[in-house]
Design an enzyme around this catalytic site. Sequence first.
Site, short mmCIF file in Angstrom:
data_model
loop_
_atom_site.label_atom_id
_atom_site.label_comp_id
_atom_site.label_asym_id
_atom_site.label_seq_id
_atom_site.Cartn_x
_atom_site.Cartn_y
_atom_site.Cartn_z
N GLU A 65 0.82 -1.22 0.00
CA GLU A 65 0.00 0.00 0.00
C GLU A 65 0.85 1.27 0.00
O GLU A 65 0.54 2.25 -0.67
CB GLU A 65 -0.92 0.00 1.23
CG GLU A 65 -1.85 1.19 1.33
CD GLU A 65 -2.85 1.26 0.18
OE1 GLU A 65 -3.73 0.41 0.12
OE2 GLU A 65 -2.72 2.18 -0.66
N VAL A 115 2.61 3.87 -3.21
CA VAL A 115 2.03 5.02 -3.91
C VAL A 115 1.14 5.78 -2.92
O VAL A 115 0.26 5.18 -2.29
CB VAL A 115 1.18 4.57 -5.13
CG1 VAL A 115 0.63 5.79 -5.88
CG2 VAL A 115 1.99 3.69 -6.07
N LYS A 172 6.02 5.17 -9.68
CA LYS A 172 4.65 5.02 -9.15
C LYS A 172 3.66 4.74 -10.28
O LYS A 172 2.70 3.96 -10.11
CB LYS A 172 4.26 6.26 -8.35
CG LYS A 172 5.05 6.34 -7.04
CD LYS A 172 4.96 7.70 -6.39
CE LYS A 172 5.71 7.73 -5.07
NZ LYS A 172 5.94 9.09 -4.57
N1 HSE Z 1 10.22 11.42 -2.37
C1 HSE Z 1 8.85 11.03 -2.42
C2 HSE Z 1 7.96 12.27 -2.55
C3 HSE Z 1 8.53 10.24 -1.17
O1 HSE Z 1 8.46 13.39 -2.43
O2 HSE Z 1 6.77 12.13 -2.81
C4 HSE Z 1 7.37 9.33 -1.29
O3 HSE Z 1 7.48 8.36 -2.28
#
Ligand code: HSE
Length: 347
Positions: A150, A153, A225
């Site tokens: 979970e 993403v 993602k």
């Molecule tokens: N580096 C990612 C972001 C963290 O800034 O969304 C979460 O995947």
Amino acid sequence: MQLNLAFIGFGTVGQGFCEILLEKEESLRQLGLEYKITAISDIAKGTIQNEQGLNLEAVLKTVKETGRIEETPGAKPGWNSLETITKSNSDIIVEVSYTDLKTAEPALSHFKVALENKKHLITTNKGPCALAFNELSALAKSQGVEFRYEGTVMSGTPIITLAQTSISYGNIKEIKGILNGTTNFILTEMEKGKSYQAALKQAQALGYAEAIPDADVLGWDTLAKIMILSNVLFKYPLKVSDIPRQGITDVSLEDIKKAREKGSKIKLIGRIKRERQKIQAEVLCERIPLTHPLASVEGALNAITFKTEYLGDVTIVGPGAGRKETGFALLSDLCQIYQRLSQGRKK
Ligand code: HSE
């Protein structure tokens, strides 16, 4: 039911999950779920184990004070990561080691060994879920164990569970989303007039952006993602080379001003479109009209709009990162495994 957990990796997310486990210990017990952490292996912080269960408060205190875990009272010396998976008396492996988007290693090996050894697996690690999802899902199925991810993403915002259940069933035509908090934070600050460099510095000071921010600002994190969502929603394993990718490093204050004059905002968007049997995906900076729900998603928040056949547009907004927010994703995975196992017992 008692479930024993072993951790591979013990960084911010793993520690955040442990804090939630302690805070929710009583409510979990009321649900019928008791847990023990029987081993932890972290490449930088050390390795510990205790088959009776580690004292979690002591582990958290020790890591906070020393940056390592080995001096935790009551803990015995542990094993390397693969041995932790095979030798610990664990039912569930919590894989929260670092993400590598090129090879997915060493996490991919951790995943395979866990599943091959019939251990349930919960993770927030994007690499293996982006690059080897079908293989891992098939392995979990053939071994009769659960594989849940979970937090890969939108952290604990339950996008994956939603995508696997009610909203899917052939209903989704397209998804587009703001899937990276760091870049959305930077773009939001630039909307207020800050330069890219100043906004990036602020994102780094707040702990959103890494010292080397490339994975976020060049669009790699959004791309990973998108690959995961394509795997989960469309059962379609996209390759990195299938996805045109843009980051935010070329966006100027002038671009943002021009977009504003046209009644829109620039957002880093990940998109997957399904037309007949074809899947197309991209990561790009897009002008989003101010009237669209994604335009009002500010700061480090994430959001996804599902374009559906029967519901029209459905937009979910929520956190996409953070210690407790991502830790909560692991709690949700753990509880779903517990539910499955307890339903199995009733049959
Ligand atoms: N580096 C990612 C972001 C963290 O800034 O969304 C979460 O995947």
